[in-house]
Design a protein around this motif. Structure first.
Motif: not given
Length: 541
Positions: A350, A359, A361-362
């Protein structure tokens, strides 16, 4: 719940029993079948056990790629100990520090490495020292103290009928040392389960087959050279061609003459093989699985091998992940140029914001890895373990990357300033510490610059306290303390070495400034003379 034996030794015994006449290893003109390999391993294992070596102990190996290296690993597993292979490129002080940390009970060493270690023995307290004396390829004219014993006599004196200990997923198999950013080497602990799950991952996505011929030309003291395909080939009944060091001409001959099916390499090796006379005509049609890692593979190199029908398969990982975390399948090699692939089947990857630890995502962030192939931490180093491994099993790799819309990962930078030259990890802080002690150097920064042959080269940016200093003089000084592959190949003399407001070296600015000024000078960093000192004008305000 029953714990099953997952070590390479279990498979060695199976192969020796049912396919004993099959060739296991080709080394320097010597061919060993599985029965002969098992006999050698069992004799060394029996001797070690008779001497009291077992679980909780460590056995170190100092030398180049060899039959003895692999026998040593398998015999160590045979008695339940942990193997500590040493980087044969390291200088004496570096080896001493690692041996002081690992505290091996036994050391197996080739003559050249034994000569380096011999003067350092007093504080190391190694109980048994065996000199590899049955390998003509490892001969060196070395004068050693009387504490060294004959490896060949020790092996021959013991009965190979002594059974091996069972090793499960939780049992320690390897301690592999990798330099830290502060200069202290860290011992990555890998269990038999870590190694086994990497084999499962590889078998799931790489076209490796029972009976494959693999070429071992990457250093076996690295996890990539040892566990990418070498150990997997031996546990599946294949043949491993072991070369002591990498020679591109020999490698090309091996690929053709032995109809090699698989190998692990760094990009610099592929480039060197491509430059060999006869590459264009060479028949590489049997080469199905060529895994390249350690640095990004240049697109031109991928395309040149693709033109010969060879799909270079890029992978990404670290010693701590045994080694692979992601893999780029052959069908996507050209479509996803520059990608290191998708996560291995039994591994999670991740992207995490390194500041907020949330986290991503992009966009880019630090890549974190979790899975049964991931180390549980560093030997004798709880602080480093706590920094790199989270309580829920994630390993913080220190590499920056991103995931595209299709789920493919790309490495874009490193959080730390590590230099990768020819697949070797080089940490600037270690070199800076050595160079800062030079009487003529007032300040120093070490950065990586692009290099046509090795991917990156080591560049020292210095402020002199007075007088002059040549690159040759700098290298001679540093070579007393560090391995030669870590030595600077560029020397930039500046009026000041840039630091930020906190007084720390401003590495991004230094790298950008060096490359800009070299371009302005008309000096290519790829072709700068190995012995040329480039003196740049004072920095513009």
């Amino acid at each position: 719940m029953t714990s099953y034996d997952v070590s390479a030794v279990r498979q060695l015994e199976r192969l020796a029993r049912y396919q004993g006449r099959r060739t296991a290893i080709l080394y320097e003109g010597r061919a060993l079948d599985y029965s002969e390999l098992r006999d050698l391993v069992a004799r060394l294992g029996a001797g070690l056990r008779a001497d009291g070596v077992g679980p909780g102990d460590r056995i170190a190996y100092a030398g180049l790629n060899s039959l003895a290296f692999l026998v040593g690993y398998l015999a160590t597993a045979w008695v339940g100990a942990a193997y500590v292979p040493l980087n044969f490129r390291l200088a004496g002080p570096e080896l001493r520090d690692i041996l002081l940390d690992a505290r091996p009970d036994v050391l197996l060493a080739e003559p050249a490495q034994a000569a380096i270690i011999d003067p350092l023995l007093e504080p190391l307290d190694i109980r048994r020292l065996y000199l590899i004396d049955d390998d003509p390829s490892a001969y060196a004219d070395a004068t050693l103290s009387s504490v060294w014993e004959s490896y060949s006599e020790f092996v021959a004196a013991h009965d190979p009928s002594v059974p091996a200990l069972s090793r499960t997923e939780e049992d320690l198999a390897l301690v592999l040392y990798t330099s830290g950013t502060t200069g202290r080497a860290k011992g990555v602990t890998l269990t038999h389960g870590n190694l086994w799950w990497n084999w499962v991952n590889v078998d799931s996505v790489v076209d490796t087959r029972v009976g494959d011929v693999s070429l071992a030309i990457a250093p076996l003291f690295h996890i990539g050279g040892l566990n990418a395909v070498t150990l997997r080939t031996l546990t599946r009944g294949g043949t491993v061609i072991v070369r002591r060091t990498f020679d591109p001409a020999q490698a090309l001959r091996d690929l053709v003459e032995h109809r090699v099916n698989s190998m692990f390499v760094v990009p610099a090796m592929l480039a060197a093989i491509r430059r060999e006379p006869g590459f264009a005509e060479a028949d590489l049609s049997e080469l199905r699985s060529t895994i390249a890692a350690g640095a990004p593979v240049p697109p031109a190199l991928i395309e040149s091998y693709a033109a010969k029908g060879v799909s270079l398969q890029q992978a990404w990982g670290l010693t701590e992940t045994a080694p692979f975390s992601t893999y780029l399948e052959p069908a996507m090699t050209l479509e996803k140029l520059g990608s290191c692939g998708i996560p291995m089947p039994y591994t999670e990857v991740k992207v995490v914001d390194p500041a907020t630890l949330t986290d991503v995502d992009e966009g880019s962030g630090e890549l974190w890895v979790r899975g049964p192939n991931v180390s549980r931490g560093y030997w004798n180093n709880p602080e480093a373990t706590a920094d790199a491994f989270t309580p829920d099993g994630w390993f913080r790799t220190g590499d920056l990357g991103y995931r595209d819309a299709d789920g493919y990962f790309f490495i874009v930078d490193r959080l730390k300033d590590m230099i990768i030259s020819g697949g070797e990890n080089i940490y600037p802080a270690e070199i800076e510490k050595i160079l800062s002690a030079h009487a003529q150097i007032e300040d120093v920064a070490v950065v990586g610059v692009p290099d046509e042959k090795w991917g990156e080269a080591v560049c020292a940016v210095v402020k002199l306290a007075g007088g002059t200093l040549t690159l040759d003089e700098l290298r001679d000084y540093a070579a007393r303390s560090v391995a030669r592959y870590k030595l600077p190949t560029r020397l930039i003399v500046r009026d000041e070495v840039r630091r930020n407001g906190a007084g720390k070296l401003d590495k991004p600015a230094i790298r950008a400034e060096v490359n800009e000024l070299l371009r302005e000078q008309g000096t290519s960093v790829e072709t700068a003379s190995f012995t040329e000192t480039i003196r740049l004008p004072p920095r513009r305000s």
